[in-house]
Design an enzyme around this catalytic site. Structure first.
Site, PDB file in Angstrom:
ATOM      1  N   ASP A 101       3.104  46.854  10.416  1.00 40.92           N
ATOM      2  CA  ASP A 101       2.085  46.810  11.440  1.00 40.92           C
ATOM      3  C   ASP A 101       2.253  48.052  12.308  1.00 40.92           C
ATOM      4  OD1 ASP A 101      -0.025  46.226  12.957  1.00 40.92           O
ATOM      5  OD2 ASP A 101       0.768  44.403  13.863  1.00 40.92           O
TER       6      ASP A 101
HETATM    7  C1  BGC Z   1      -2.467  44.917  14.750  1.00 41.46           C
HETATM    8  C2  BGC Z   1      -2.772  44.601  13.302  1.00 41.46           C
HETATM    9  C3  BGC Z   1      -3.851  45.507  12.794  1.00 41.46           C
HETATM   10  C4  BGC Z   1      -3.412  46.944  13.003  1.00 41.46           C
HETATM   11  C5  BGC Z   1      -4.405  47.948  12.476  1.00 41.46           C
HETATM   12  C6  BGC Z   1      -2.233  46.403  14.973  1.00 41.46           C
HETATM   13  O1  BGC Z   1      -2.166  46.711  16.311  1.00 41.46           O
HETATM   14  O2  BGC Z   1      -1.345  44.169  15.164  1.00 41.46           O
HETATM   15  O3  BGC Z   1      -3.139  43.253  13.168  1.00 41.46           O
HETATM   16  O4  BGC Z   1      -4.102  45.229  11.445  1.00 41.46           O
HETATM   17  O5  BGC Z   1      -3.250  47.171  14.382  1.00 41.46           O
HETATM   18  O6  BGC Z   1      -5.521  48.030  13.253  1.00 41.46           O
END
Ligand code: BGC
Length: 772
Positions: free
Chosen positions: A310
């Site tokens: 993540d």
């Molecule tokens: C979130 C994820 C997301 C990623 C990409 C992160 O801040 O926790 O769920 O897929 O960003 O946008």
């Protein structure tokens, strides 16, 4: 294109068919949908051996330098959106230099084609880019937020929503969605509760599978299927105090029994990728957890896809206090089992050095590169890197009328009727003048909630006012006044009250459209209060004083504490953020053109002080029932009942359903032997409707204590007025398995209780025994 923030798009872009029919569902009782997840779609079909692919990738990898390999392990955002720090502004340069294998937050056929060209025309090995995006509850056509979809308890509808999302996203160049979020969430303070399927392990696991099937379909080589991502692995929903990104400290047993099963379900369904979580588990940040990424995911579950972090969660191992610097963090992540670094540029900038120092095994890097290249191959990108970037298909696909109709139908199915005093709903023909009052009554931007991908928040969404106006019976007048603000700082601001109350006074019925601004849920949107924010509560109380019927339509991404409303208004509808067609869907219900059938996928507490509260709690040694009312030394609060305001599984209908006592075909089963539990459900009310018939069990004595109830089955059935149907569930000991005291997985002989009913708090009871 200038940088724009998430969920806003300046693009104004305006044929592939969904498997199965997209014809609008009937407005009353729909055909029976069951909880069976034995759909014909095999989303795991990509796992089949492919010798031609193996040869192709082996040949390619022989040619790759270490830098080209680490490039494949790197995912960067384009400058269209971001939800955190941007480590490098030079993503186009990086693509051209072969330093990037995947890009996210870029879509449209035109833009993805432009970026893809940089990779396949500009780099030595011409390896195509993979385009990822957060397609969470729709891409352009936005469905209800994920928690709302879960309230439909309709797996076919949920799968269809994911399928349509994939069709739209793939037509705009997207190969990969960062969805489904399968985090069990039991703390409504946590803003991301809106992104998952709620509090329950069983329901959440079935929904995880349905979504994976919807995105991936049965064949990844079709250009309308996209890779799914099960996220955030694992236990992100257990953030302490509901504060996003906070520490998680749960037992291994809770991890195994509660948080892991939906991930296992997603892996079993064939989810092609997994995303790590921001949180730690047992003191180790998830992106550095060998236990989670290798021991559990790959070794125990046999996962064959790739793992992406993540966002900058490798970098965050430094502030976590787990790595002394980025280089060490990268080594820890790679060794733990991470394949792709989202946005952190840690692998890109450090791995070569780590390899030179012997800190990372090249075989591990090769395994990661291979897993990523395989997905590109299976998507057909080596045959045609532009196959998802087709402007004609894009034009023909997005916002198709059938998709919008499906969004309206899923929205209707997701809405939960929480209260309906004296059958004030559906609106009577005598309600000739309707006052819509409240900040959510005519707000386009709020309808589609957070994480709404490329959804247009400014013009497309149908507001509640618009939906009511469009569907109004002849001769009905509908007027709107905002009345109050939902912004935190506007507590006490009553400047809109006079106008709203004047409108209320001259109307037959008041629809109070209240809740939260769309960005009060989602990522980094935790709250310490579940109350209606701003000055809405005061307005609601003022409206109630007019003596007119008040119908509260709640729009938010979490359970709110609405105890006052429950006691004082006439009817309450939980509409979540219902999506592009939300206003029509709510109007369908208010006017009685659709009979509500949603059930809560999450407990509604009376007050935030009860959190965490979920139906499958433990009994404790001093359950409240042991004492006389008001007794002191039992497990209770002095000032609030233990019970929630609305329990998990609860939801009303415009008709009523009568349940017979439960019958069991036997009172004892041996391991492997089926037990059939039946109940007869009658639609005893005035109209056709749908009911979610729910089955719960309790294991009375275990080698470790067991929850007071656990959902083990449900069926959503449509019953005509006056119709009766027998609903049967079959269980075996496999359904009764849990993590036993010795940490093995299985059931234990002993006595069980079983309930079948309309919610987790009601139902008729039976008993059975599991013998040796
Ligand atoms: C979130 C994820 C997301 C990623 C990409 C992160 O801040 O926790 O769920 O897929 O960003 O946008």
């Amino acid at each position: 294109m200038p940088p724009i923030s998430r969920n806003l798009t300046s693009a104004t872009l305006a044929t592939l068919l969904v498997a199965g029919s997209l014809a609008p569902a009937p407005l009353t009782a729909a055909p029976a949908a069951t909880a069976s997840d034995k759909a014909p779609v095999d989303a795991a079909s990509w796992q089949r051996a492919d010798p031609a692919m193996d040869r192709f990738i082996a040949d390619l990898m022989v040619k790759m330098t270490l830098d080209e390999k680490t490039g494949q392990l790197t995912l960067l955002t384009s400058n269209w959106e971001s939800t955190g720090p941007t480590m490098r502004d030079s993503y186009k340069e990086d693509i051209r230099a072969g330093r990037v294998g995947a890009i996210f937050n870029a879509y449209t056929a035109k833009y993805t084609r432009e970026l893809q060209a940089l990779a396949v025309e500009g780099t030595r090995l011409k390896i195509p880019l993979l385009f990822g995006y957060d397609v969470i509850h729709g891409h352009r056509t936005i469905f209800p937020i994920s928690l709302g979809e879960a309230a439909s308890w309709d797996l076919q509808a949920i799968e269809k929503a994911a399928r349509i999302s994939a069709i739209e996203a793939s037509a705009e160049g997207i190969h990969w969605t960062f969805s489904p979020m399968v985090d069990i969430a039991r703390d409504p303070r946590w803003g991301r509760i809106s992104e998952g399927a709620g509090e329950d392990v069983y329901l959440g696991s079935l929904i995880a599978k349905a979504r994976v099937r919807g995105y991936q379909g049965g064949d990844l080589s079709r250009p309308d299927t996209i890779l799914a991502t099960a996220k955030h692995f694992a236990a992100y929903g257990a953030a302490q105090a509901g504060r996003d990104y906070h520490t998680v400290d749960i037992s291994e047993r809770t991890m195994r029994d509660v948080y892991l099963p939906p991930f296992k379900a997603a892996a079993d369904a064939g989810a092609a990728t997994f995303m790590t979580a921001f949180n730690e588990y047992d003191g180790v940040p998830a992106s550095g957890s060998h236990y989670l990424l290798t021991d559990v995911l790959r070794k125990k579950w046999g996962f064959k896809g790739f793992v992406v972090t993540d966002y900058t969660s490798i970098n965050e191992m430094v502030p976590h206090g787990y790595a002394k610097d980025l280089k060490q963090a990268g080594e820890q992540a790679m060794r733990a089992g991470v394949d792709m670094d989202m946005q952190g540029a840690v692998f890109m900038e450090n791995l070569a050095k780590s390899v030179a120092e012997g800190k990372v095994d090249t075989a591990r890097i090769d395994a990661a590169v291979k897993a990523i290249l395989e997905m590109k191959y299976r998507l057909g990108l080596f045959d045609d890197p532009y196959r998802y970037a087709d402007a004609a298909r894009e034009k023909a696909t997005i916002y198709k009328p059938a998709f919008l109709e499906a969004a309206r139908d899923v929205a209707r199915k997701s809405i939960v009727l929480l209260k309906n005093k004296d059958n004030v709903l559906p609106l009577a023909a005598s309600a000739k003048s309707i006052a819509v009052i409240g900040p959510l009554g005519n707000s386009k931007e709020d309808m589609i909630g957070s994480w709404s991908a490329a959804g247009d928040r400014r013009t497309r969404p149908v507001t509640l006012l618009e939906g009511l106006q469009a569907g109004a019976p002849k001769g009905t007048t509908i007027a709107y006044a905002k009345g109050a603000s939902y912004h935190f700082d506007d507590v006490g601001k009553t400047d809109g009250f006079a106008e709203a109350l004047a409108l209320a006074e001259k109307s037959d019925v008041i629809i109070a459209a209240m809740g939260e601004h769309w960005n009060m849920t989602g990522e980094a949107a935790s709250r310490t209060s579940l109350d209606l924010p701003g000055n809405q509560q005061a307005l609601l109380e003022a409206l109630e004083k007019t003596g007119k019927p008040v119908i509260l339509v709640l729009m938010s991404g979490r359970p709110n504490s609405i105890e006052w409303a429950d006691a004082n208004v006439d009817a309450i509808l939980e509409a979540w953020y219902p999506g592009t067609m939300g206003g029509h869907a709510i109007a369908d219900i208010l006017y009685g053109r659709y009979n509500p059938s949603g059930k809560l996928p999450v407990t509604f507490p009376r007050t935030v002080g009860q959190v965490p509260i979920h139906y499958d709690m433990k009994n404790t040694g001093r359950p409240i029932e042991l004492g006389a009312p008001g007794a002191k030394y039992v497990s209770r609060y002095l000032n609030t009942p233990n019970t929630p305001l609305y329990p998990f599984g609860y939801g009303l209908s415009y008709t009523s359903f009568t349940y017979s006592p439960v019958t069991l075909d036997r009172s004892k089963i041996r391991p492997g032997e089926p037990l059939t539990a039946s109940v007869t459900v009658t639609n005893s009310g005035p109209r056709d409707g749908e009911e979610v018939v729910q089955l719960y069990v309790r294991d009375l004595v275990g080698s470790v204590t067991r929850p007071v109830k656990e959902l083990k089955g449900f069926q959503k059935i449509g019953l005509k007025k006056g119709e009766t149907r027998t609903v049967r569930f079959t269980l075996t000991d496999a359904d009764l398995a849990f993590t036993r005291q010795d940490m093995s997985w299985g059931s234990e002989p002993g006595a069980f209780k079983l309930w079948i009913g309309p919610s987790s708090a009601e139902g008729s009871e039976a008993s059975f025994e599991l013998t040796e």
